[in-house]
Write an enzyme that holds these catalytic residues in place. Sequence first.
Site, short mmCIF file in Angstrom:
data_model
loop_
_atom_site.label_atom_id
_atom_site.label_comp_id
_atom_site.label_asym_id
_atom_site.label_seq_id
_atom_site.Cartn_x
_atom_site.Cartn_y
_atom_site.Cartn_z
CG ASP A 68 -22.84 60.09 -6.63
OD1 ASP A 68 -22.91 59.41 -7.68
OD2 ASP A 68 -22.47 61.28 -6.62
N GLY A 69 -24.26 56.77 -7.36
CA GLY A 69 -25.35 56.34 -8.22
C GLY A 69 -25.91 57.43 -9.12
CG ASP A 80 -18.02 46.43 -17.45
OD1 ASP A 80 -16.87 46.35 -17.91
OD2 ASP A 80 -18.45 47.46 -16.91
CG ASN A 81 -18.74 49.51 -20.60
OD1 ASN A 81 -19.69 49.48 -19.84
ND2 ASN A 81 -17.70 50.29 -20.41
#
Length: 467
Positions: free
Chosen positions: A124-125, A254-255
């Site tokens: 849901d962002g 990606d972190n």
Amino acid sequence: MNDPAYRPSRAVHELGSDFYDPVAAASFPQHILRFRNDRHAATVGLAALSDDDWLAHFGRFEPLPRSLETPLALRYHGHQFRTYNPDLGDGRGFLFAQLHDDRGRLLDLGTKGSGQTPWSRFGDGRLTLKGGMREVLATEMLEALGVDTSKSFSLIETGEALTRGDEPSPTRSAVLVRLSHSHIRYGSFQRLAYLKDNEGIERLTDYVLRHYVPGGAEAPDRYAALMEHAVTGAARLAAGFMAAGFVHGVLNTDNINITGESFDYGPYRFAPRYDPSFTAAYFDHSGLYAFGRQAEALHWNVHQLALALRTVAETDCLVPAFRDYPARFEAELRAAVLKRLGVVSKDEASDLAVMQAMESALEASGLPLDRFYFDWRGGRRRGESPAEATYALPAFAIFVDRIASYEPAADLSHPYWADADPCALLIDEIESIWAAIAERDDWALFHAKIAAIRRMGAAMTAKTGLS
């Protein structure tokens, strides 16, 4: 923006549209300012903003003058628990603005919980208020302990009810803004290698060297320079985690950003005691990112960056820095531990012996890490401590003997060092802070904790020769 310290930028446009997607921020029903970091806002010329202007820019995301006109969701891939995922990207955040700080560095203002993007997949962002509160505390504590971290710049409650399986539902929503040196991740390079976009790798490498690596634009071998920069940052970060007693929890590629800053604090923990097997994430069943394996995890991640660069670079130019990682980590760890102890380094063999004795004593005794570092600041015992009986145990005898020959480097005149107990950030206290917010909307404990952490940070940086 009349502050002369305000120096906006749009440097990311140099990369071109293949690197990002223009997006719009979510429209939130409420905007309640819960935290604004005026200390770091001053470094980028934004401390004079009124609260109304702050909410306009960091809650409704009205563009900052002469910076990015439209938020950008960056594209990247990554390994998540060592499984490659090509469906990543900024899924609930975006790059909102770029600014130069008072040191001349290019910095990024990025978001978390600002709405859906093309990379949201089924999300849901959004961000929970509890998650945002936890991240503010993590970044404040890590900064105070000298770890290179993103800075929590703004936290605004947004008035939506969110359903989350691992938190009380429905739970409150928020949007977080981070200030960091770079939004570029290892996964940014991995995506380009996956797409066989060699020109994109060259362009991204040049961008990173130009903006984030002093002298990098003039390096004779750009890929060797990039690897050198990445290895140095990763080794320093891993050492900082260990000295701080911190477990990140999700050290996926990606972190990890290219500047070596820690960011994105989900299931983090500060270890209550020295336990190499201690994990932060309930879903890390194999202990891949356990406290004692974080250096290994970052070394593995650097290897993935090297593999991505190998599509355009000669392997021989990438190998030296990569192979040097273990030695660099050990050197950085000695420096970080001695810095937290507040003593002057002697020589490699002596420093290593002190560290080994310290780790053995801590692991055998189960003594809280914050208690130990607090009691032994400057290399000497100071006053009374609840741990006196522990320090008298045989497990500590070797450490006590070895640390005795070390000279103090720390200034202990700050009132913090006369406190009865150290400032710590363990999970029970975080939950207590949240309980006051969730049950009574009482933010007093939250703000008091930030003040206490910053007071400790001021005491840690007072020095008489400590770098």
